[in-house]
Design an enzyme around this catalytic site. Structure first.
Site, short mmCIF file in Angstrom:
data_model
loop_
_atom_site.label_atom_id
_atom_site.label_comp_id
_atom_site.label_asym_id
_atom_site.label_seq_id
_atom_site.Cartn_x
_atom_site.Cartn_y
_atom_site.Cartn_z
CB THR A 1 29.38 16.02 10.82
OG1 THR A 1 29.99 17.30 10.93
CG2 THR A 1 29.74 15.41 9.50
CB THR A 2 27.67 19.66 14.41
OG1 THR A 2 29.05 19.77 14.07
CG2 THR A 2 27.48 20.04 15.85
CG ASP B 1 34.09 18.96 10.37
OD1 ASP B 1 32.94 19.13 9.95
OD2 ASP B 1 34.77 17.96 10.08
CG ASP C 1 32.57 20.27 5.88
OD1 ASP C 1 33.19 19.24 5.55
OD2 ASP C 1 32.34 20.58 7.06
#
Length: 535
Positions: A99-100, A66, A392
């Protein structure tokens, strides 16, 4: 006329540092690109995990892919890198996923900007081109978005597909159908409120990941007091945060001198009497269950048992807050006015066994949408990562229920946006066109990295995908299970429109901000002064 000295003048305090122009810009680029390179190997369904080793005494181990968790855990010193770390936190807070992607896109934009600045293109020209590119990419994404909220069956299928797509890049990828159903069921129970506080996640060691299940009640990982009822129906609950130890003399450093043991017995008796009165005041609320955030000592526990009241102690703050929410009660600290206290209600409280532990289940709570997801797993690290993955998925689903539009994943949306930006670049005169083309190249890097991480020939796959989009096959993306390009509609690879839009806007804004920098001034470190007056 006196000639001016050509010697450099230092206007900063001793120890302060300054980086100018190209040096400052290069420092920013290097820091941001390094952050992007750190997390890009975790992108996509075949992304790899990172082990984060804590620096504390225990050296706690976290295994995750994550982006937000990785970036939160590493300490960065580079200012531009800090901007990207903060941006990934905002993405996590806003939409819960991507997020990545957002970090990698911002890093790739800056990688492209570095090449343009080397060609002597001014940063403001690049920013102007990027702004126009962001606008058309956003419009293209909006036009490609699909809304099935009027058809409950198709919307349910969309939610399942979004959950599967979100989980496919996580640890839970091999059990994504099982967990996608869990997540969708939990979010659908919220009836559109999007209040994720009502979904409680409990982790219990043992079993396999597929033994995880959804419980249609609220589970509290605590014990019921000795000799108290273990099962209650039509329960009135008083939730409190009060000291239930024998009331001590709370004045710091005070001493009580007595001349005989009989006097000690009198003090103990007075304390007991005081506690008895407190318990009587609590019982006047007409309750049959008392839940306290703090400890309940033996004597009050005995009094509750005699009154036939179930007493639960040491329910941690998060547990008490959530209990108050789901049972419809309020947390109380004083008990003199029972008529002003709002009690919690539920139909049944009973003990249930999960693995080797006894938990307390609250069924038929006032907030009907409340539920608990029980996660099982072989190790603590697996369960922690499963919880992050599920969090998530739940966040993305809650966002999709509010904003029901969806787009297609597998690099499809990025290629679609890159195509319209490239088309705009071909129609735009001047240097801005070069900046727009660089924006399109940064977008195309996302499917490239996804293919690279899966061990496929990214150049070939991305070229095929680009050709498919030129032929107006705008739903085509990468099928990473086969290593081919495919139709995302048929494969059911769907993502939330909100996540993609937030990713595009956050990455372009952060990259713009870093690109504007032409000077980095570091404050002088604070001097350490020896302490001559220790306490």
């Amino acid at each position: 006329m006196a000639s001016l000295s050509m010697a450099p003048v230092n206007i900063f305090k001793h120890g302060a540092d300054e980086e100018k122009a190209e040096t400052a810009r290069l420092s920013s680029f290097v820091g941001a690109i390094a952050i992007g390179d750190l997390v890009k190997s975790t992108l996509g369904p075949k992304g790899m995990d990172k082990i984060l080793l804590g620096g504390g005494k225990g050296g706690n181990v976290t295994v995750t892919n994550d982006g937000a968790t990785i970036l939160k855990a590493i300490g960065v010193d580079n200012p531009a890198a800090k901007v990207l770390v903060d941006m990934s936190k905002v993405q996590d807070d806003e939409v819960g996923d991507g997020t990545t992607s957002v970090t990698v896109l911002a890093a790739e934009l800056l990688r492209e900007a570095e090449l343009l600045i080397a060609k002597k293109i001014h940063p403001q020209t690049i920013i102007s081109g990027w702004r126009k590119a962001t606008q058309v990419a956003r419009e293209a994404l909006k036009d490609a978005a699909v809304d099935h909220s009027n058809d409950p069956e198709r919307f349910q299928e969309d939610l399942l597909n979004i959950a599967r797509t979100t989980l496919s890049s996580k640890l839970l990828t091999h059990h994504k159908d099982h967990f996608a159903k869990l997540a969708v069921e939990a979010v659908m129970r919220l009836k559109g409120s999007g209040n994720l506080e009502a979904i409680h996640v409990i982790k219990k060691l043992g079993g396999r990941l597929t033994d995880s299940y959804l419980d249609e009640g609220f589970l509290l990982d605590k014990k019921i007091g000795v000799n108290q009822p273990k099962r209650l129906e039509n329960v009135k609950i008083l939730i409190a945060n009060t000291g239930m130890d024998t009331d001590k003399i709370k004045i710091f450093g005070s001493r009580v001198r007595v001349d005989s043991t009989a006097k000690v017995a009198e003090i103990e008796l007075a304390e007991k009497q005081k506690m008895k009165e407190k318990v009587e005041r609590i019982l006047k609320h007409g309750i049959n269950c008392f839940i306290n955030r703090q400890l309940i000592y033996n004597y009050p526990e005995q009094l509750f048992a005699q009154a036939g009241v179930m007493a639960i102690e040491h329910a941690d703050f998060a547990g008490v807050e959530r209990l108050a929410l789901v049972t419809g009660g309020e947390i109380t600290s004083t008990f003199d006015h029972p008529e002003m206290v709002k009690l919690g209600h539920c139909k049944l409280i009973e003990e249930v066994m999960i693995g080797e532990d006894m938990l307390i289940r609250f069924s038929g709570v006032a907030l009907g949408e409340a539920c608990t997801i029980v996660l099982r797993g072989a190790t603590q690290q697996i369960m922690d990562e499963a919880e992050r993955s599920l969090h998530d998925a739940l966040c993305v689903l809650a966002q999709t229920v509010k904003e029901p539009r969806t787009v297609y994943g597998g690099g499809c949306s990025e290629m679609l946006m890159a195509k319209v930006v490239s088309d705009l670049a071909h129609r735009t005169p001047g240097k801005e066109a070069v900046a727009m083309e660089s924006f399109a190249m940064a977008l195309r890097m996302l499917p490239t990295i996804i293919a690279d991480n899966a061990g496929y020939d990214s150049a070939d796959l991305v070229a095929q995908l680009r050709a498919a989009h030129q032929e107006n096959k705008i739903t085509y993306g990468l099928d990473m299970s086969q290593g081919l390009i495919g139709d995302m509609v048929a494969l059911g690879i769907t993502e939330s429109f909100q996540v993609k839009r937030q990713m595009l806007l956050s990455a372009s804004e952060a990259a713009e901000m870093i690109l504007r920098v032409d000077n980095i001034i570091k404050a002088a470190p604070r001097k350490r002064v020896p302490d001559h007056h220790p306490c």
